[in-house]
Scaffold this motif. Structure first.
Motif, PDB file in Angstrom:
ATOM      1  N   VAL A 258       0.788  -1.088   0.065  1.00 54.81           N
ATOM      2  CA  VAL A 258      -0.043  -0.077  -0.038  1.00 54.81           C
ATOM      3  C   VAL A 258       1.006   1.395  -0.134  1.00 54.81           C
ATOM      4  CG1 VAL A 258      -1.783  -1.148   1.289  1.00 54.81           C
ATOM      5  CG2 VAL A 258      -0.192   0.152   2.447  1.00 54.81           C
ATOM      6  N   ASN A 259       2.238   1.335   0.586  1.00 60.19           N
ATOM      7  CA  ASN A 259       2.933   2.354   0.520  1.00 60.19           C
ATOM      8  C   ASN A 259       3.061   2.974  -0.814  1.00 60.19           C
ATOM      9  OD1 ASN A 259       3.144   2.386   3.304  1.00 60.19           O
ATOM     10  ND2 ASN A 259       5.062   1.311   3.429  1.00 60.19           N
ATOM     11  N   PRO A 260       3.301   2.152  -2.033  1.00 65.26           N
ATOM     12  CA  PRO A 260       3.451   2.779  -3.361  1.00 65.26           C
ATOM     13  C   PRO A 260       2.346   3.437  -3.701  1.00 65.26           C
ATOM     14  CG  PRO A 260       4.537   0.681  -3.222  1.00 65.26           C
ATOM     15  CD  PRO A 260       3.711   0.753  -1.695  1.00 65.26           C
ATOM     16  N   LEU A 261       1.058   3.032  -3.340  1.00 62.67           N
ATOM     17  CA  LEU A 261      -0.151   3.116  -3.742  1.00 62.67           C
ATOM     18  C   LEU A 261      -0.485   4.816  -3.097  1.00 62.67           C
ATOM     19  CD1 LEU A 261      -2.471   0.238  -3.612  1.00 62.67           C
ATOM     20  CD2 LEU A 261      -1.575   1.390  -5.575  1.00 62.67           C
ATOM     21  N   ARG A 262      -0.102   4.893  -1.896  1.00 65.22           N
ATOM     22  CA  ARG A 262      -0.362   6.106  -1.152  1.00 65.22           C
ATOM     23  C   ARG A 262       0.719   7.187  -1.858  1.00 65.22           C
ATOM     24  NH1 ARG A 262       0.675   2.977   3.739  1.00 65.22           N
ATOM     25  NH2 ARG A 262      -1.733   2.523   4.821  1.00 65.22           N
ATOM     26  N   THR A 263       1.899   6.783  -2.117  1.00 62.45           N
ATOM     27  CA  THR A 263       2.978   7.706  -2.872  1.00 62.45           C
ATOM     28  C   THR A 263       2.326   8.155  -3.965  1.00 62.45           C
ATOM     29  OG1 THR A 263       4.783   6.664  -1.705  1.00 62.45           O
ATOM     30  CG2 THR A 263       5.301   7.900  -3.614  1.00 62.45           C
ATOM     31  N   LYS A 264       1.864   7.436  -4.856  1.00 55.34           N
ATOM     32  CA  LYS A 264       1.280   7.803  -6.041  1.00 55.34           C
ATOM     33  C   LYS A 264      -0.179   8.742  -6.179  1.00 55.34           C
ATOM     34  CE  LYS A 264       2.629   3.446  -8.714  1.00 55.34           C
ATOM     35  NZ  LYS A 264       1.966   2.402  -9.313  1.00 55.34           N
ATOM     36  N   LEU A 265      -0.874   8.325  -4.919  1.00 58.20           N
ATOM     37  CA  LEU A 265      -1.889   9.282  -4.801  1.00 58.20           C
ATOM     38  C   LEU A 265      -1.652  10.547  -4.405  1.00 58.20           C
ATOM     39  CD1 LEU A 265      -5.163   9.402  -4.408  1.00 58.20           C
ATOM     40  CD2 LEU A 265      -4.796   8.844  -2.014  1.00 58.20           C
ATOM     41  N   ASN A 266      -0.516  10.791  -3.287  1.00 62.81           N
ATOM     42  CA  ASN A 266       0.079  11.989  -2.987  1.00 62.81           C
ATOM     43  C   ASN A 266       0.591  12.773  -3.970  1.00 62.81           C
ATOM     44  OD1 ASN A 266      -0.808  11.667  -0.654  1.00 62.81           O
ATOM     45  ND2 ASN A 266       1.006  10.779  -0.036  1.00 62.81           N
ATOM     46  N   ASN A 267       1.530  11.980  -4.930  1.00 64.40           N
ATOM     47  CA  ASN A 267       2.213  12.667  -6.143  1.00 64.40           C
ATOM     48  C   ASN A 267       1.257  13.178  -7.473  1.00 64.40           C
ATOM     49  OD1 ASN A 267       4.488  12.375  -4.805  1.00 64.40           O
ATOM     50  ND2 ASN A 267       5.200  10.587  -5.779  1.00 64.40           N
ATOM     51  N   ASN A 268       0.227  12.334  -7.538  1.00 63.68           N
ATOM     52  CA  ASN A 268      -0.434  12.697  -8.658  1.00 63.68           C
ATOM     53  C   ASN A 268      -1.724  13.318  -8.408  1.00 63.68           C
ATOM     54  OD1 ASN A 268       1.292  11.287 -10.372  1.00 63.68           O
ATOM     55  ND2 ASN A 268       0.019   9.295 -10.000  1.00 63.68           N
TER      56      ASN A 268
END
Length: 407
Positions: A258-268
């Motif tokens: 889930v950490n990569p998904l959180r990062t993508k959500l914040n970056n995009n």
């Protein structure tokens, strides 16, 4: 999120019966009358799986409102909010129960029958023998079927009937002594169209993804837990007033997933599309100034074809598992402790962080398991211990405090 203090203010005679606060007993008051009630919550504090125990008298009073109570159990964020809803429903039920013993004047029946004939009997889904309760059906512009329940008191049409609807927002009516329930029905139709964008978004999610929770969502439900992969999901909370806006997202699964998904959500996040004809822009005076400035300057806010679901896919850079290709069993794994997928209506939402393990658990099962280990330790409402499968240190929260996950 409301805590024990808010519950105490709303219902001072309803007290917890154990340290875990999973059992409450006492009285709920309405119209100066105290009614005995007992509420039993599951260990995971899911309100939709709670049990309400009461006297035969109270059960008889609330008999016709059981479906409304179930809806409120699914939609209320915490126990305090549900008790407010319960007291409101009880007030209405008591009022209507008392009205049953008041003889209706002839004008009441003639007025009611006249209004039904004007509205059209084809719109009546139910009418009780005493002509005190009417259920009217309506179809919105997308063909969805809806019901509104009207409960009349003896002073109709001087006083309006009580209106019960399956909406994610309050339904307030405008009423004058010369009004009829035809006016209410027209207001109901307007309200249906105002929620069209919200229901369009939720229907697309329900039709194109695997929704893990709620299992059978009502029209008032604003949350969907969507499967992403094996033991990985995202819970989205959609604002029914501004459904095109970025919803609240809460990821469930192992940290490495889930950490990569959180990062993508914040970056995009800046790529989120808001259609020009969305409710959010039509009612822009309800939005913060900075949000409006962003919407007016961002050219991506001009594509009317981008839906909420497509927005989520673009931000997370994923494709959700399709109902047309995959089965639910392809990514819905049983709990590693109780060996069941659904426990008291809930699904496994805790996953071991070790990529070589990745075993899912129900929150209640994991908490109970860790609590029974001699080597476990607890800090406030968080308990630490070893995974039953790989011995990696795991933690679980007792959601007595986190009542935002109730029911």
């Amino acid at each position: 999120m409301a805590g024990p203090a808010a519950l105490l203010r709303q219902c001072p005679l309803l007290l917890p019966q154990n340290r875990e606060r999973t059992a409450y007993e006492g009285f709920v008051s309405a119209q100066g009358i105290d009614f005995h009630i007992r509420i039993l919550l599951p260990m995971d504090f899911q309100l939709k799986n709670a049990k309400l125990e009461c006297s035969r008298h109270l059960k008889r009073i609330l008999n016709q409102y059981q479906h409304i109570l179930k809806q409120r159990l699914h939609s209320c964020p915490d126990l305090s909010s549900f008790m407010v809803e319960l007291k409101t429903i009880l007030e209405i039920a008591l009022k209507n129960t008392q009205d049953l013993h008041i003889p209706r004047p002839p004008e009441y029946y003639s007025c009611l029958v006249r209004d039904l004939e004007i509205l059209g009997w084809n719109k009546v889904a139910y009418l009780d023998t005493g002509l005190t309760t009417v259920k009217l059906k309506a179809e919105d512009s997308c063909g969805r079927q809806h019901l509104i329940t009207l409960k009349f008191n003896a002073k109709y049409p001087t006083e309006p009937p009580d209106c019960l609807v399956d909406f994610p927002v309050p339904f307030a009516i405008s009423w004058m002594p010369q009004s009829s329930f035809l006016d209410i029905y027209n207001q109901f139709l307007v309200a249906l169209e105002s929620l069209k964008e919200f229901w369009d978004a939720m229907d697309e999610i329900d039709g194109k993804t695997w929704v893990l929770e709620p299992e059978n969502p009502t029209r008032s439900a604003t949350t969907r837990r969507i499967a992403i992969g094996n033991n990985v999901s995202v819970s989205v909370e959609v604002d029914p007033r501004h459904p095109a806006m970025l919803p609240e997202c809460y990821f469930l699964g192992a940290d490495h997933a889930v950490n990569p998904l959180r990062t993508k959500l914040n970056n995009n996040m800046h790529l989120w599309y808001v259609p020009l004809n969305s409710t959010a822009l039509k009612l822009k005076w309800n939005l913060p100034f900075l949000v409006l400035t962003f919407l007016s300057l961002n050219p991506t806010c001009r594509d009317p074809e981008i839906s909420l679901l497509q927005n989520l896919k673009d931000l997370l850079e994923i494709d959700f598992p399709s109902r047309a290709v995959l089965e639910k069993s392809d990514f819905a794994k049983d709990c590693g402790i109780c060996y069941a997928y659904r426990l008291n209506g809930t699904t496994p939402d805790q996953v071991c962080d070790d990529p070589r393990c990745g075993q899912p658990f129900h929150q209640a099962c994991l908490y109970e398991w860790l609590q029974g280990l001699p080597s476990s330790r607890q800090s406030f409402n968080v308990i630490f211990g070893e995974c039953p499968y790989c011995n990696k240190v795991r933690k679980a929260k007792n959601r007595v405090i986190e009542l935002n996950h109730v029911w």
